[in-house]
Design a protein around this motif. Structure first.
Motif, PDB file in Angstrom:
ATOM      1  N   PHE A   1       0.707  -1.312  -0.083  1.00 60.54           N
ATOM      2  CA  PHE A   1       0.059   0.053  -0.369  1.00 60.54           C
ATOM      3  C   PHE A   1       1.142   1.388  -0.197  1.00 60.54           C
ATOM      4  O   PHE A   1       0.521   2.115  -0.196  1.00 60.54           O
ATOM      5  CB  PHE A   1      -0.792  -0.059   1.588  1.00 60.54           C
ATOM      6  CG  PHE A   1      -2.184  -1.073   1.142  1.00 60.54           C
ATOM      7  CD1 PHE A   1      -3.596  -0.910   0.833  1.00 60.54           C
ATOM      8  CD2 PHE A   1      -1.618  -2.390   1.366  1.00 60.54           C
ATOM      9  CE1 PHE A   1      -4.119  -1.036   0.854  1.00 60.54           C
ATOM     10  CE2 PHE A   1      -2.918  -3.124   1.297  1.00 60.54           C
ATOM     11  CZ  PHE A   1      -4.549  -2.607   0.757  1.00 60.54           C
ATOM     12  N   VAL A   2       2.163   1.127   0.139  1.00 64.87           N
ATOM     13  CA  VAL A   2       3.075   2.407   0.000  1.00 64.87           C
ATOM     14  C   VAL A   2       3.988   1.966  -0.981  1.00 64.87           C
ATOM     15  O   VAL A   2       4.832   3.432  -1.550  1.00 64.87           O
ATOM     16  CB  VAL A   2       3.231   2.013   1.389  1.00 64.87           C
ATOM     17  CG1 VAL A   2       4.755   3.748   1.733  1.00 64.87           C
ATOM     18  CG2 VAL A   2       2.743   2.426   2.572  1.00 64.87           C
ATOM     19  N   PHE A   3       4.442   1.044  -1.612  1.00 68.24           N
ATOM     20  CA  PHE A   3       5.325   0.893  -2.333  1.00 68.24           C
ATOM     21  C   PHE A   3       5.105  -0.669  -3.352  1.00 68.24           C
ATOM     22  O   PHE A   3       5.273  -1.501  -2.463  1.00 68.24           O
ATOM     23  CB  PHE A   3       6.454   0.398  -0.908  1.00 68.24           C
ATOM     24  CG  PHE A   3       8.291   0.463  -1.817  1.00 68.24           C
ATOM     25  CD1 PHE A   3       8.470   1.942  -2.620  1.00 68.24           C
ATOM     26  CD2 PHE A   3       9.010  -0.893  -2.925  1.00 68.24           C
ATOM     27  CE1 PHE A   3      10.048   1.939  -3.060  1.00 68.24           C
ATOM     28  CE2 PHE A   3       9.958  -0.707  -3.630  1.00 68.24           C
ATOM     29  CZ  PHE A   3      10.572   0.645  -3.963  1.00 68.24           C
ATOM     30  N   PRO A   4       5.931  -0.700  -4.710  1.00 72.60           N
ATOM     31  CA  PRO A   4       5.386  -1.503  -5.538  1.00 72.60           C
ATOM     32  C   PRO A   4       5.871  -2.913  -4.834  1.00 72.60           C
ATOM     33  O   PRO A   4       7.062  -2.774  -4.360  1.00 72.60           O
ATOM     34  CB  PRO A   4       5.827  -1.114  -7.098  1.00 72.60           C
ATOM     35  CG  PRO A   4       6.825  -0.095  -6.911  1.00 72.60           C
ATOM     36  CD  PRO A   4       6.314   0.723  -5.024  1.00 72.60           C
ATOM     37  N   PRO A   5       5.126  -4.125  -5.138  1.00 70.46           N
ATOM     38  CA  PRO A   5       6.098  -5.348  -4.921  1.00 70.46           C
ATOM     39  C   PRO A   5       6.844  -5.973  -5.871  1.00 70.46           C
ATOM     40  O   PRO A   5       7.094  -5.052  -6.917  1.00 70.46           O
ATOM     41  CB  PRO A   5       5.171  -6.333  -5.163  1.00 70.46           C
ATOM     42  CG  PRO A   5       3.625  -5.529  -5.438  1.00 70.46           C
ATOM     43  CD  PRO A   5       3.890  -4.696  -5.131  1.00 70.46           C
ATOM     44  N   PRO A   6       7.645  -6.444  -5.222  1.00 67.68           N
ATOM     45  CA  PRO A   6       8.717  -6.738  -6.671  1.00 67.68           C
ATOM     46  C   PRO A   6       7.833  -7.318  -7.760  1.00 67.68           C
ATOM     47  O   PRO A   6       9.168  -7.392  -9.234  1.00 67.68           O
ATOM     48  CB  PRO A   6       9.438  -7.800  -5.840  1.00 67.68           C
ATOM     49  CG  PRO A   6       8.976  -8.746  -4.704  1.00 67.68           C
ATOM     50  CD  PRO A   6       8.127  -7.480  -4.783  1.00 67.68           C
ATOM     51  N   TYR A   7       6.945  -7.834  -7.774  1.00 68.28           N
ATOM     52  CA  TYR A   7       6.112  -8.445  -9.826  1.00 68.28           C
ATOM     53  C   TYR A   7       4.733  -7.812  -8.423  1.00 68.28           C
ATOM     54  O   TYR A   7       4.151  -7.296  -7.478  1.00 68.28           O
ATOM     55  CB  TYR A   7       6.441 -10.257  -9.174  1.00 68.28           C
ATOM     56  CG  TYR A   7       5.656 -10.909  -8.364  1.00 68.28           C
ATOM     57  CD1 TYR A   7       4.349 -11.276  -7.447  1.00 68.28           C
ATOM     58  CD2 TYR A   7       6.872 -11.137  -7.280  1.00 68.28           C
ATOM     59  CE1 TYR A   7       4.373 -12.177  -6.469  1.00 68.28           C
ATOM     60  CE2 TYR A   7       6.845 -12.202  -5.500  1.00 68.28           C
ATOM     61  CZ  TYR A   7       5.502 -12.313  -5.856  1.00 68.28           C
ATOM     62  OH  TYR A   7       5.085 -12.518  -4.406  1.00 68.28           O
ATOM     63  N   GLU A   8       4.052  -8.794  -9.731  1.00 72.81           N
ATOM     64  CA  GLU A   8       2.530  -7.921  -9.606  1.00 72.81           C
ATOM     65  C   GLU A   8       1.587  -9.474  -8.989  1.00 72.81           C
ATOM     66  O   GLU A   8       1.459 -10.578  -9.594  1.00 72.81           O
ATOM     67  CB  GLU A   8       1.833  -7.320 -11.061  1.00 72.81           C
ATOM     68  CG  GLU A   8       0.725  -7.005 -10.775  1.00 72.81           C
ATOM     69  CD  GLU A   8      -0.094  -6.964 -12.234  1.00 72.81           C
ATOM     70  OE1 GLU A   8      -1.556  -6.143 -12.125  1.00 72.81           O
ATOM     71  OE2 GLU A   8       0.177  -6.676 -13.336  1.00 72.81           O
TER      72      GLU A   8
END
Length: 696
Positions: free
Chosen positions: A659-666
């Motif tokens: 919710f703050v930073f994108p994960p390494p993959y979708e």
């Protein structure tokens, strides 16, 4: 004068059994429904109990039952049912605006009723405009029981009149449906206009053949008639398919309110014609009483809603809103980050937007020192904002508060994003996580630039030009304006949220209009413009407007809405103003420097909390309104949204960093919600069992 006492049910039954005046048939039915109707229309339990008492009385008293049968049979035989069958619940052919005016006019001064019509009887018997609530709430089985008790064998004369009513009603509907094949506004959307129009004309030819045969050939009944009815049904099915193709075409080419109204009216006519064909078809005898109950409930609803503007709005706006939100959701996809590269790019875009807003806030403060007539003073405030928002739009930078109206529609679009084509609440929860972090980084990008740059600009004016942008008193006022303890800052932030929502709707509306009206292609062949511009230049202008006219108009409108808000509040003497987080942050910086940092702890804390709250209410209101419209346009009930809240909470607990930073993959839906994978595995297993014919 003594108050007139109401009759008891027992007294009423005695009057019914002893009376023989045909003029009292309709009043008797009115009184009968009064004994069933609850005091509160939503009190379905009481209505059910009342109905059960009536059923028990009628079942127990043979004379009463026979008398009520005779009354109902006489009313049905004497009254004309054509208008009820063909008109009730079907919009008129005058267009949306004309229909609104007609409903308003007839709500104030109702037209003279046709007392010989069954439609009049129904509207008088169920005269309370909320009768449909308890009528619909009572289970079908109890209505079926009452109808079974009061049904009677029809004479040949009654059957013949019923047949004529059905035929005349279907005849009216058939010709109106056929006219759709000649509507230029509709058929022009197709390259092969004849192919679109054929089913609409064909259903009328086939129906007209049936009508001629019924009148000319007394033996044209049974199998011959049924075969013709099947042919009419087949043509009606093709009409529905072509209307579906038109809806698909509108997703690319746009639509208008008038075309939406025409389509909605045609859908209603087709649905009603299918219902009447079922009543005409002697083969459709399965659950005849149940079909009668469904028809009865539908007609009661439509008669109660005859003058309802809200019902008219709900029937037509949904389809138009879908087209508008589809165009907005295309834009909204650009405001959602899925990976680190997009996330970083979005931060820089937000920072660029912060630079533009800082200068807009500076020019707004400078304009305050130019004394003009009030109209022109606020006009230039609005022009200043409009130019800033257009520059943000043209340079592909971003403003955090402009995003919610766009991302909400993209969020709603995720409801139907799963490969099954069904509503996916799980997909909505995942998309919400993307939207949240995108909004977070947009706010960070805007604010991390706006405050220091606004501070630096004001400092530069003072240092190089010895110009005080704000006096100490004005600085205090600037800080108090953002402080919820000293002003209505958060109310004004909510008003700004409404303006942001409206600007998004306006953008979507004009994007839809550009496609529908073919603005780009028309500009390219405009004889006057071709004299001033080369073909290459005109093509560029047309293509740019095709892609961006909605966004330009939406941003210009937003600028002037924000610019004139204070004037509107002062003019009417009401608490009406705007607070926009980025502009408020800029004025926070101006106020701090204007007081040379001499702020009390309470002022520091109150203003900081106020600015953050302004951002929250900007986002909350604009996002909520846009999401509501987008969800309603897809026909999803708002009662399902608490389920979405639970799914979002599950997602947050499992992957809070998303919710703050994108994960390494979708993230995939099955990863976050394992039950989906289990359901798919179970479904695949069941399909395999069916394929090899194994017992489950």
């Amino acid at each position: 004068m003594a108050k007139k006492q109401k009759k008891t049910r027992a007294q009423f039954w005695e009057e019914v059994k002893n009376g023989r005046d045909a003029n009292l048939n309709v009043p008797i039915l009115v009184e009968l429904v009064r004994f069933i109707r609850p005091k509160r229309m939503k009190d379905v339990n009481t209505a059910r109990e009342n109905l059960l008492h009536v059923i028990a009385d009628v079942e127990r008293d043979h004379a009463l039952r026979e008398r009520l049968k005779g009354i109902i049979a006489d009313v049905i035989a004497e009254k004309n049912a054509e208008s009820l069958f063909a008109e009730s619940g079907v919009q008129s052919g005058k267009g949306f605006i004309q229909e609104v005016i007609r409903k308003l006019r007839e709500k104030v001064l109702p037209p003279l009723p046709d007392k010989e019509s069954l439609q009049y009887v129904l509207s008088r018997v169920f005269s309370n405009l909320h009768d449909y609530v308890w009528v619909k709430g009572i289970e079908d089985e109890w209505w079926m029981q009452l109808f079974n008790l009061l049904s009677t064998d029809r004479s040949d004369e009654v059957k013949e009149k019923h047949l004529k009513n059905l035929i005349r009603a279907i005849n009216r509907l058939s010709y109106r449906i056929a006219s759709v094949g000649y509507e230029t506004d509709i058929v022009s959307r197709f390259s092969n206009q004849d192919a679109f129009a054929i089913p609409f004309l064909q259903q009328n030819r086939r129906w007209s053949f049936l009508v001629r045969q019924v009148h000319l050939n007394a033996t044209f009944r049974g199998e011959q008639m049924n075969e013709t009815i099947d042919l009419v049904r087949h043509s009606i099915k093709e009409c529905k398919h072509n209307l579906y193709l038109l809806k698909e075409t509108n997703e690319e080419s746009g639509t208008s309110l008038e075309q939406t109204y025409q389509l909605q009216r045609t859908y209603q006519q087709i649905k009603r014609m299918e219902l009447l064909l079922d009543l005409l078809d002697e083969r459709v005898i399965l659950d005849e009483e149940l079909r009668l109950v469904k028809t009865f409930k539908e007609f009661v609803f439509h008669e109660n809603k005859r003058y309802s503007l809200r019902n008219l709005y709900q029937q037509n706006i949904g389809m138009l809103a879908y087209q508008i939100t589809e165009h907005k959701s295309e834009t909204g996809e650009h405001y959602i980050t899925s990976n680190l590269k997009e996330y970083v790019r979005f931060f820089y875009a937000a920072a660029g937007g912060g630079v533009i807003v800082a200068f807009a806030a500076l020019f707004k403060a400078l304009l305050h020192h130019v004394h003009m007539a009030l109209f022109w003073q606020y006009f230039f405030y609005g022009l200043n904002y409009a130019i800033a928002f257009v520059i943000i739009f043209a340079t592909h930078t971003s403003l955090a508060t402009k995003q919610p109206a766009m991302t909400a529609t993209a969020l709603a679009r995720s409801l139907d994003s799963r490969k099954t084509g069904k509503v996916s609440l799980h997909g909505l929860a995942l998309t919400f996580g993307k939207v949240w972090r995108s909004q977070f980084i947009a706010f960070v990008g805007n604010l991390i630039v706006v405050f220091p740059l606004s501070y630096a600009l004001m400092y530069g004016l003072d240092y190089f030009f010895h110009f005080k942008l704000l006096s100490p008193a004005e600085s205090v006022q600037a800080l108090n304006d953002q402080n919820p303890a000293r002003s209505l800052a958060w109310l004004y932030a909510s008003i700004t949220g409404v303006a942001l929502f409206l600007s998004g709707i306006i953008s979507g509306y004009f994007d839809n209009l550009v496609s529908y009206a073919k603005i780009g292609p028309r500009i390219k062949v405009h004889p006057g413009l071709n004299q001033f511009f080369s073909h290459k230049r005109l093509d560029k202008i047309a293509n740019y407007l095709d892609a961006n006219l909605g966004g330009l108009i939406g941003n210009i409108t937003l600028g002037f809405m924000l610019g004139y808000a204070t004037l509107v509040g002062n003019f009417f003497g009401i608490p009406f103003d705007i607070r926009h987080i980025t502009i408020s942050t800029a004025y926070y910086a101006f106020g701090v420097l204007g007081l040379e940092h001499h702020l009390s702890d309470g002022m520091w804390i109150g203003t900081t909390i106020g600015v953050l709250g302004i951002g929250f209410f900007n986002f909350l209101v604009s996002f909520s309104l846009a999401f509501y419209v987008a969800v309603k346009s897809r026909g999803l009930g708002m009662r399902q949204l608490p389920v979405v809240g639970v799914l979002i909470l599950r997602y947050f607990r499992q992957y809070p960093v998303d919710f703050v930073f994108p994960p390494p993959y979708e993230r995939k839906e099955e990863e976050v919600f394992p039950e989906l994978e289990q359901q798919e595995a179970l479904g695949a297993e069941m399909e395999e069992r069916e394929r090899v014919n194994l017992p489950s």
